[in-house]
Scaffold this active site. Structure first.
Site, PDB file in Angstrom:
ATOM      1  N   GLY A   1       4.781  -5.024  27.828  1.00 57.04           N
ATOM      2  CA  GLY A   1       4.943  -3.563  27.907  1.00 57.04           C
ATOM      3  C   GLY A   1       6.271  -3.114  27.347  1.00 57.04           C
ATOM      4  O   GLY A   1       7.062  -3.917  26.845  1.00 57.04           O
ATOM      5  N   GLN A   2       6.539  -1.794  27.471  1.00 57.27           N
ATOM      6  CA  GLN A   2       7.733  -1.219  26.827  1.00 57.27           C
ATOM      7  C   GLN A   2       9.024  -1.823  27.377  1.00 57.27           C
ATOM      8  O   GLN A   2       9.917  -2.176  26.616  1.00 57.27           O
ATOM      9  CB  GLN A   2       7.752   0.310  27.043  1.00 57.27           C
ATOM     10  CG  GLN A   2       8.857   0.996  26.265  1.00 57.27           C
ATOM     11  CD  GLN A   2       9.091   2.443  26.649  1.00 57.27           C
ATOM     12  OE1 GLN A   2       8.558   2.945  27.660  1.00 57.27           O
ATOM     13  NE2 GLN A   2       9.885   3.140  25.860  1.00 57.27           N
TER      14      GLN A   2
ATOM     15  N   ASP B   1      -3.578 -10.887  35.184  1.00 59.88           N
ATOM     16  CA  ASP B   1      -3.960  -9.587  35.744  1.00 59.88           C
ATOM     17  C   ASP B   1      -3.423  -9.592  37.168  1.00 59.88           C
ATOM     18  O   ASP B   1      -3.872 -10.382  38.000  1.00 59.88           O
ATOM     19  CB  ASP B   1      -5.493  -9.427  35.737  1.00 59.88           C
ATOM     20  CG  ASP B   1      -5.895  -8.050  36.279  1.00 59.88           C
ATOM     21  OD1 ASP B   1      -6.970  -7.568  35.890  1.00 59.88           O
ATOM     22  OD2 ASP B   1      -5.136  -7.485  37.094  1.00 59.88           O
TER      23      ASP B   1
ATOM     24  N   TYR C   1       0.393   8.445  39.682  1.00 58.09           N
ATOM     25  CA  TYR C   1       1.454   7.488  39.311  1.00 58.09           C
ATOM     26  C   TYR C   1       2.628   7.611  40.278  1.00 58.09           C
ATOM     27  O   TYR C   1       3.107   6.626  40.826  1.00 58.09           O
ATOM     28  CB  TYR C   1       1.911   7.779  37.881  1.00 58.09           C
ATOM     29  CG  TYR C   1       3.120   7.028  37.412  1.00 58.09           C
ATOM     30  CD1 TYR C   1       4.372   7.650  37.335  1.00 58.09           C
ATOM     31  CD2 TYR C   1       3.031   5.703  37.020  1.00 58.09           C
ATOM     32  CE1 TYR C   1       5.480   6.961  36.878  1.00 58.09           C
ATOM     33  CE2 TYR C   1       4.140   5.024  36.545  1.00 58.09           C
ATOM     34  CZ  TYR C   1       5.358   5.653  36.481  1.00 58.09           C
ATOM     35  OH  TYR C   1       6.458   4.974  36.030  1.00 58.09           O
TER      36      TYR C   1
END
Ligand code: VAH
Length: 321
Positions: A9-10, A51, A140
């Site tokens: 991810g980022q 996962d 979120y």
């Protein structure tokens, strides 16, 4: 050994690299949801598919590599979480619970990234205090408040060494972010370099806290290495480096690319999320308790982003989400 979840991810891509430079590649296990190309994998780049909803797979990795630290970055971000709230809860909260249970069993320290998204419309928008009301209205944000509380619970109840940061929007050039509300502050640079124009999905006056990725990665590592005795807070510290609007960011880019122009096509979902977040957080607790001090301000960030993208833009990886 260190496990990084969400390693493609980022934040994960850059955090993994800095940790490997610091501790040795063989001591940092990168785990990500998506498969990485075999060509990308090298012996010195241990990577496993994970996962985080699969507790036994997580347990096997932590036990197998004898990890003593977990940087848990696997998460769905704010905008994409609104499109699949049940899956976002499962990944963001049950995934974290799996990490905390595994950490409790194997004695691991845990880093948890919270966010300005953990605040809501009733939170003081300016100089947002370290300790204040947190009633986010995005799924979120709800998962981030739950995460902060779970991490504090595991510290107080079981003594698991958990700590975290409430990150602002993060700007980086090594991966494209996936599904965030603050992604405009990354997309704009690619559009400016390629097309000299960007159509922004937030209003020109939407002020949000932001941070350049080198500061974000350094903050996580500094906090994880801090002396626990100095910490009055744990989950999670407000940290910010700058606060600006799309209009102000565009003006700073224009200092380098005078013919750059910006237009606005507002995305109501992401505008509503951004409007529910604070404008600028007070991060004095982080500065006092573990010496937080950012390096990059807006001019330095813009200069480095444009330079890096002009040189390496085409090598940017798609973030997984
Ligand atoms: C998002 N980049 O936009 C993330 C972050 C503060 C923003 O949580 O969802």
């Amino acid at each position: 050994k260190i496990l990084v979840t969400g390693a493609t991810g980022q934040i994960g891509v850059e955090l993994t690299q800095v940790l490997r430079d610091k501790y040795g590649a063989e001591n940092v296990i990168a785990a990500g949801y998506n498969n990485r190309l075999a060509s990308e994998l090298t012996q010195a780049d241990p990577y496993c598919r994970l996962d985080v909803r699969d507790a036994s797979a997580l347990n096997k990795i932590v036990a197998g590599y004898q990890c003593d630290t977990i940087y848990h970055l696997a998460s769905l971000l704010s905008a994409v979480a609104e499109t699949k709230p049940i899956e976002a809860w499962d990944i963001n909260v049950n995934g974290l619970l799996n990490v905390l249970e595994t950490a409790r069993t194997h004695g691991c320290a845990v880093f948890f990234p919270s966010s300005i998204g953990a605040f809501g419309p009733e939170t003081p928008a300016f100089d947002t205090p370290q300790d204040t009301i947190q009633r986010p209205n995005s799924l979120y944000g709800i998962t981030k408040v739950a995460g902060e509380l779970l991490c504090d619970y595991y510290f107080h109840r079981y003594g698991v060494d958990t700590c975290g940061l409430r990150y602002p929007g993060l700007i980086s050039h090594k991966t494209l972010p996936g599904g965030g509300t603050t992604d405009y502050a990354v997309d704009i640079f690619y559009a400016a370099v390629k097309y000299r124009h960007y159509d922004c999905f937030l209003r020109a006056d939407t002020q949000l806290d932001m941070m350049y990725m080198p500061d974000a990665v350094a903050a996580a590592i500094t906090l994880m290495e801090a002396d626990s005795a100095t910490l009055k807070h744990r989950n999670a510290f407000n940290v910010t480096a700058m606060s600006f609007t799309p209009g102000q960011l565009a003006a700073e880019i224009q200092k380098h690319l005078p013919d750059f122009t910006i237009s606005y096509s507002i995305d109501p979902v992401r505008q509503a999320i951004a409007d529910s977040w604070p404008r600028h957080m007070d991060d004095s607790a982080a500065r006092a308790e573990w010496g937080w001090k950012p390096i990059y301000d807006l001019p330095a960030t813009v200069q480095d982003m444009l330079k890096q993208i002009t040189i390496n833009g085409q090598k940017t990886k798609e973030a997984a989400y």
